[in-house]
Design an enzyme around this catalytic site. Structure first.
Site, mmCIF file in Angstrom:
data_model
loop_
_atom_site.group_PDB
_atom_site.id
_atom_site.type_symbol
_atom_site.label_atom_id
_atom_site.label_comp_id
_atom_site.label_asym_id
_atom_site.label_seq_id
_atom_site.Cartn_x
_atom_site.Cartn_y
_atom_site.Cartn_z
ATOM 1 N N GLY A 156 0.834 -1.196 0.000
ATOM 2 C CA GLY A 156 0.000 0.000 0.000
ATOM 3 C C GLY A 156 0.869 1.245 0.000
ATOM 4 N N ARG A 237 1.462 -3.869 12.507
ATOM 5 C CA ARG A 237 0.827 -4.056 13.802
ATOM 6 C C ARG A 237 1.509 -5.234 14.474
ATOM 7 N NH1 ARG A 237 -0.593 0.388 13.871
ATOM 8 N NH2 ARG A 237 -2.716 1.254 13.837
ATOM 9 N N GLU A 266 1.282 -4.952 23.107
ATOM 10 C CA GLU A 266 1.791 -3.621 23.432
ATOM 11 C C GLU A 266 1.049 -3.016 24.628
ATOM 12 O OE1 GLU A 266 2.139 0.032 20.404
ATOM 13 O OE2 GLU A 266 2.819 -1.862 19.564
ATOM 14 N N HIS A 284 7.182 2.116 19.401
ATOM 15 C CA HIS A 284 6.123 2.534 18.469
ATOM 16 C C HIS A 284 6.326 3.995 18.025
ATOM 17 C CE1 HIS A 284 1.807 1.337 17.217
ATOM 18 N NE2 HIS A 284 2.278 2.243 16.380
#
Length: 317
Positions: A156, A237, A266, A284
């Protein structure tokens, strides 16, 4: 004036823009909302601006067909924490912030690629610990990425931005695995299967959306196809990777290293990962730049304003 609930602290520029059109209630905590807080927000506010970790599951929406809230203007491109179908069934639209996150997230992927392949985290820890005894020809030999193959899973916006950096910046050959073919502005070859990509790549970068379809996409089988000198990078993710399988592969020397910006549970990071030298662990940081977070916030607010003004939503999902 319409009521807007923002679930986490956001940059001042975003809050100023929001307050021009909404009566804003800002939650000052940095932790995710609890179920009761989410249900209350749907009742009390016209628009809710949630983000990663605010788990708007089907259970949260149950019985909310008469709720005041008609839009969740998500702060972030990923929205796997929101059950979009359940929201729409209750008459609540959902938007996200694509585009604003693309380049910054791709930068983090490139950083993790280089840090993992060239053992940068390990080297910095050595220097900080006062253990470096000076340069010598065979010290900390890593993997030079120029001329190697970068395999990208998910092509993407972010995957393509990573591909451009890998090819034009590092001189890598790029292959990718994607559900559909893509018209690309850089040389890249689509491969037929995930297994083929894992086996052909010197470094594998994960850039797929989160959600049920991609959960544990990278497990023991996929990792077993990788070459022993290869590295895995995840900026997608956390649950795209089966962390237990990754730990086993690293401990067994099945792959050479990994770079992670996201984690399966997480913010919990397994002790086994933290104990290994051949893995780079970031908190992150994908979009953690002020101008990027401002752009994300302004995009979310613009979606809220479009909803308020009865205009088409800018980024519906």
């Amino acid at each position: 004036m319409a009521e807007l609930y923002i679930t986490r602290p956001l940059p001042d520029r975003v809050l100023t823009r929001a307050r021009e059109r909404f009566n804003v209630t800002l939650r000052d905590q940095t932790t995710p909302l609890k179920k009761g807080e989410m249900r209350a927000a749907l009742v009390l506010y016209d628009v809710v601006l949630p983000t990663l970790g605010d788990m708007f599951t089907a259970e949260v929406f149950d019985g909310m067909d008469g709720a005041r809230c008609k839009l969740l203007a998500n702060f972030g491109v990923g929205y796997n924490h929101i059950d979009v179908a359940a929201a729409k069934a209750m008459g609540i639209a959902v938007t996200n912030t694509p585009g604003a996150v693309t380049e910054a997230t791709a930068d983090i992927a490139l950083m993790l690629m280089l840090m993992s392949a060239r053992r940068a985290g390990e080297g910095e820890r050595m220097v900080r610990a006062g253990k470096w005894q000076g340069w010598h020809p065979t010290q900390m030999l890593g993997l030079h990425l120029g001329g190697k193959t970068c395999g990208i899973v998910g092509m993407g916006r972010i995957g393509q931005a990573i591909a451009r950096r890998a090819h034009f910046g590092l001189g890598m050959d790029v292959i990718y695995h994607n559900r559909s073919a893509k018209a690309l502005d850089m040389p890249a070859r689509q491969v037929g299967s995930l297994h083929e990509l894992m086996g052909a790549s010197d470094i594998v970068v994960l850039a797929v959306p989160g959600g049920a379809e991609t959960r544990h996409l990278i497990g023991a089988d996929a990792l077993s196809a990788m070459q022993p000198h290869a590295h895995l990078v995840n900026i997608a993710r956390g649950d795209v990777v089966d962390e237990n399988a990754l730990i086993a592969a690293l401990q067994a020397g099945q792959i050479a290293g990994a770079g992670l910006d996201v984690y399966e549970h997480e913010p919990k990071v397994p002790d086994a990962l933290r104990a290994m030298e051949n893995i780079v662990l970031l908190p992150h940081l994908g979009t953690a730049a002020l101008d990027v977070r401002e752009g994300m916030g302004l995009m979310a607010v613009d979606n809220a304003i479009a909803h308020l003004d009865g205009l088409p939503l800018l980024n519906p999902v």
